[in-house]
Design a protein around this motif. Structure first.
Motif, PDB file in Angstrom:
ATOM      1  N   ALA A 224     -46.154 -45.319  13.436  1.00 29.48           N
ATOM      2  CA  ALA A 224     -47.270 -44.433  13.775  1.00 29.48           C
ATOM      3  C   ALA A 224     -46.838 -42.973  13.921  1.00 29.48           C
ATOM      4  O   ALA A 224     -47.641 -42.065  13.787  1.00 29.48           O
ATOM      5  N   GLU A 225     -45.556 -42.767  14.235  1.00 30.95           N
ATOM      6  CA  GLU A 225     -45.043 -41.392  14.333  1.00 30.95           C
ATOM      7  C   GLU A 225     -43.608 -41.395  13.812  1.00 30.95           C
ATOM      8  O   GLU A 225     -42.903 -42.402  13.932  1.00 30.95           O
ATOM      9  N   PRO A 226     -43.197 -40.294  13.194  1.00 36.79           N
ATOM     10  CA  PRO A 226     -41.918 -40.308  12.473  1.00 36.79           C
ATOM     11  C   PRO A 226     -40.715 -40.696  13.342  1.00 36.79           C
ATOM     12  O   PRO A 226     -40.645 -40.356  14.522  1.00 36.79           O
ATOM     13  N   ILE A 227     -39.787 -41.408  12.701  1.00 41.27           N
ATOM     14  CA  ILE A 227     -38.483 -41.721  13.303  1.00 41.27           C
ATOM     15  C   ILE A 227     -37.439 -40.987  12.458  1.00 41.27           C
ATOM     16  O   ILE A 227     -37.432 -41.109  11.237  1.00 41.27           O
ATOM     17  N   VAL A 228     -36.584 -40.231  13.105  1.00 37.96           N
ATOM     18  CA  VAL A 228     -35.578 -39.456  12.374  1.00 37.96           C
ATOM     19  C   VAL A 228     -34.206 -40.099  12.601  1.00 37.96           C
ATOM     20  O   VAL A 228     -33.745 -40.210  13.735  1.00 37.96           O
ATOM     21  N   LEU A 229     -33.588 -40.527  11.495  1.00 37.05           N
ATOM     22  CA  LEU A 229     -32.240 -41.076  11.559  1.00 37.05           C
ATOM     23  C   LEU A 229     -31.263 -40.017  11.058  1.00 37.05           C
ATOM     24  O   LEU A 229     -31.425 -39.491   9.953  1.00 37.05           O
ATOM     25  N   THR A 230     -30.267 -39.731  11.840  1.00 33.07           N
ATOM     26  CA  THR A 230     -29.171 -38.878  11.375  1.00 33.07           C
ATOM     27  C   THR A 230     -28.091 -39.791  10.831  1.00 33.07           C
ATOM     28  O   THR A 230     -27.678 -40.749  11.509  1.00 33.07           O
ATOM     29  N   VAL A 231     -27.666 -39.528   9.594  1.00 33.57           N
ATOM     30  CA  VAL A 231     -26.684 -40.400   8.948  1.00 33.57           C
ATOM     31  C   VAL A 231     -25.378 -39.633   8.758  1.00 33.57           C
ATOM     32  O   VAL A 231     -25.346 -38.578   8.124  1.00 33.57           O
ATOM     33  N   GLU A 232     -24.327 -40.177   9.350  1.00 29.61           N
ATOM     34  CA  GLU A 232     -23.007 -39.545   9.253  1.00 29.61           C
ATOM     35  C   GLU A 232     -21.986 -40.615   8.920  1.00 29.61           C
ATOM     36  O   GLU A 232     -21.953 -41.673   9.571  1.00 29.61           O
ATOM     37  N   ALA A 233     -21.167 -40.335   7.900  1.00 30.44           N
ATOM     38  CA  ALA A 233     -20.074 -41.247   7.519  1.00 30.44           C
ATOM     39  C   ALA A 233     -20.551 -42.697   7.416  1.00 30.44           C
ATOM     40  O   ALA A 233     -19.886 -43.625   7.866  1.00 30.44           O
ATOM     41  N   GLY A 234     -21.742 -42.866   6.817  1.00 25.63           N
ATOM     42  CA  GLY A 234     -22.213 -44.216   6.511  1.00 25.63           C
ATOM     43  C   GLY A 234     -22.997 -44.899   7.602  1.00 25.63           C
ATOM     44  O   GLY A 234     -23.450 -46.032   7.407  1.00 25.63           O
ATOM     45  N   TYR A 235     -23.179 -44.231   8.740  1.00 26.50           N
ATOM     46  CA  TYR A 235     -23.887 -44.862   9.856  1.00 26.50           C
ATOM     47  C   TYR A 235     -25.040 -43.994  10.343  1.00 26.50           C
ATOM     48  O   TYR A 235     -24.942 -42.752  10.323  1.00 26.50           O
ATOM     49  N   ALA A 236     -26.094 -44.648  10.807  1.00 25.99           N
ATOM     50  CA  ALA A 236     -27.158 -43.938  11.517  1.00 25.99           C
ATOM     51  C   ALA A 236     -26.643 -43.678  12.918  1.00 25.99           C
ATOM     52  O   ALA A 236     -26.475 -44.596  13.720  1.00 25.99           O
ATOM     53  N   THR A 237     -26.336 -42.408  13.188  1.00 21.51           N
ATOM     54  CA  THR A 237     -25.684 -42.063  14.459  1.00 21.51           C
ATOM     55  C   THR A 237     -26.685 -41.629  15.523  1.00 21.51           C
ATOM     56  O   THR A 237     -26.352 -41.603  16.703  1.00 21.51           O
ATOM     57  N   ARG A 238     -27.896 -41.246  15.090  1.00 20.53           N
ATOM     58  CA  ARG A 238     -28.951 -40.920  16.065  1.00 20.53           C
ATOM     59  C   ARG A 238     -30.282 -41.460  15.562  1.00 20.53           C
ATOM     60  O   ARG A 238     -30.559 -41.412  14.365  1.00 20.53           O
ATOM     61  N   ILE A 239     -31.057 -41.985  16.469  1.00 25.08           N
ATOM     62  CA  ILE A 239     -32.405 -42.457  16.156  1.00 25.08           C
ATOM     63  C   ILE A 239     -33.340 -41.722  17.090  1.00 25.08           C
ATOM     64  O   ILE A 239     -33.322 -41.953  18.309  1.00 25.08           O
ATOM     65  N   GLU A 240     -34.130 -40.795  16.528  1.00 26.41           N
ATOM     66  CA  GLU A 240     -34.944 -39.926  17.383  1.00 26.41           C
ATOM     67  C   GLU A 240     -36.410 -39.972  16.983  1.00 26.41           C
ATOM     68  O   GLU A 240     -36.738 -40.176  15.811  1.00 26.41           O
ATOM     69  N   GLY A 241     -37.261 -39.765  17.946  1.00 25.06           N
ATOM     70  CA  GLY A 241     -38.699 -39.760  17.710  1.00 25.06           C
ATOM     71  C   GLY A 241     -39.417 -40.181  18.974  1.00 25.06           C
ATOM     72  O   GLY A 241     -38.916 -39.979  20.083  1.00 25.06           O
ATOM     73  N   GLY A 242     -40.565 -40.801  18.782  1.00 28.76           N
ATOM     74  CA  GLY A 242     -41.360 -41.215  19.930  1.00 28.76           C
ATOM     75  C   GLY A 242     -41.238 -42.698  20.198  1.00 28.76           C
ATOM     76  O   GLY A 242     -40.138 -43.274  20.181  1.00 28.76           O
ATOM     77  N   LEU A 243     -42.369 -43.328  20.408  1.00 24.54           N
ATOM     78  CA  LEU A 243     -42.389 -44.739  20.786  1.00 24.54           C
ATOM     79  C   LEU A 243     -41.750 -45.630  19.717  1.00 24.54           C
ATOM     80  O   LEU A 243     -40.971 -46.537  20.043  1.00 24.54           O
ATOM     81  N   ASP A 244     -42.061 -45.374  18.454  1.00 23.47           N
ATOM     82  CA  ASP A 244     -41.492 -46.231  17.398  1.00 23.47           C
ATOM     83  C   ASP A 244     -39.973 -46.126  17.355  1.00 23.47           C
ATOM     84  O   ASP A 244     -39.282 -47.124  17.121  1.00 23.47           O
ATOM     85  N   ALA A 245     -39.454 -44.929  17.561  1.00 23.89           N
ATOM     86  CA  ALA A 245     -37.998 -44.755  17.596  1.00 23.89           C
ATOM     87  C   ALA A 245     -37.400 -45.496  18.787  1.00 23.89           C
ATOM     88  O   ALA A 245     -36.332 -46.134  18.670  1.00 23.89           O
TER      89      ALA A 245
END
Ligand SMILES: [Fe+2]
Length: 347
Positions: A224-245
């Motif tokens: 329902a609202e964006p989830i932002v994944l930061t990808v570093e060296a092959g891994y999602a290192t941060r999962i940011e956003g609202g309720l869905d995140a």
């Protein structure tokens, strides 16, 4: 809507004919607690009518107490074949295994495939199987896309929503899923219709925005609202956003395994008979979401293992995420633009 036994038998025969089932070959039908009775009964009739020697092998469920979800693809790792030498022997001796229980990828499955046994997974409900029964055109379309990936050194994925992911390629093979098993040692999944590979281990980087309307599996939910994944060296290192995140983060944390955050398979959907919207019409436990994985023009990526393609990473956590409206570039050439497959030759 229900499907008649006649329609299911005809669909099975189409899949088995495309899979080159021959008179006198041995087919073992794997069943379990979740096997759909109509899928099983019609498989028994179709295989016998084509002159096969037909066995049933019923295996007991595993991992139910560990998984957070009832979804069959949600928890990887041990399978009912782990340590089960008698079952492994029976499957190795079979020409074709119809997996109606979801064996999933495991060392035992690889071992069986290496003997030349074909394995076809089929666990969606009958009406989805019939609607998405594979054709030879599906194979041609998916193979053409696989060749494009096979020749590329880099996949880059962008979107207006903010995705900008770079995946160096070459370490892992390309896998074509088109819904039938026409070669010895082949695994496939009816229904499907997509192509995938894996980024070179530890090399993917950038940002993935799981935008409004994109789908999480096994959650089987539209974001329902964006989830932002930061990808570093092959891994999602941060999962940011609202309720869905927060929900995604909490679910992934339940596995307590950093390998679950690795970028796993990457590819795009090529099945015009699959729809993005279908998931919204189903109860969560009535489907595993193959429409979402295969709809034409999605960018499907996964978090979790890469042992499916021969990598070393095993983890019980496995999340498939099809994104809409992405542009997929191979060595700078777009193959999907804003969610539309561009390669007309492969359609
Ligand atoms: Fe996956």
């Amino acid at each position: 809507m229900p499907i008649s036994d006649y329609e299911m038998i005809a669909a099975w025969k189409q899949v088995l004919t495309l899979s080159k089932l021959q008179t006198g070959e041995t087919v073992t039908i794997l069943t379990g607690a979740s096997t759909h009775p109509q899928t099983l009964s019609t498989a028994l009739i179709a295989t016998q009518s084509m002159g096969a020697i037909v066995n049933r092998l019923d295996l007991l469920p595993v991992n139910g107490e560990k998984a957070q979800s009832r979804d069959l693809l949600a928890y990887l790792g041990t399978t009912p074949l782990t340590g089960n030498r008698a079952a492994i022997a029976a499957l190795k001796e079979s020409d074709l295994v119809l997996d109606l229980m979801t064996l999933l990828f495991s060392p035992e499955q690889h071992e069986i495939l290496e003997t030349g046994t074909k394995i076809l997974l089929a666990v969606e409900p009958p009406e989805i199987l019939v609607r998405l029964v594979p054709t030879d055109a599906d194979r041609i379309r998916v193979r053409a896309a696989a060749e494009r990936i096979g020749a590329a050194r880099e996949m880059r994925v962008t979107s207006a929503g903010g995705t900008n992911l770079v995946c160096p390629l070459g370490e892992f093979p390309v896998i074509s899923e088109y819904g039938f098993v026409d070669e010895p040692g082949r695994w496939d999944h009816w229904p499907s219709g997509f192509v995938l590979t894996f980024p070179d281990d530890g090399k993917a980087y950038g940002q993935i925005v799981i935008d409004r309307g994109d789908i999480l599996l096994p959650q089987k939910a539209y974001v329902a609202e964006p989830i932002v994944l930061t990808v570093e060296a092959g891994y999602a290192t941060r999962i940011e956003g609202g309720l869905d995140a927060a929900l995604l983060s909490d679910y992934m944390a339940s596995f307590n395994d950093k390998e679950g955050y690795a970028i796993s398979h990457i590819g795009w959907g090529l099945q015009p008979r699959s729809r993005w919207s279908t998931l919204g019409l189903y109860d969560r436990e009535a489907t595993i979401g193959m429409d979402a994985r295969a709809y034409e023009g999605n960018f499907l990526f996964s978090l979790g293992p890469n042992n499916e393609a021969g990598g070393k990473r095993t983890t019980a956590c496995h999340i498939d995420i099809p994104l809409r409206n992405c542009t997929v570039l191979l060595d700078g050439d777009a193959v999907v633009r804003n969610g539309q497959v561009l390669d007309r030759q492969s359609r």
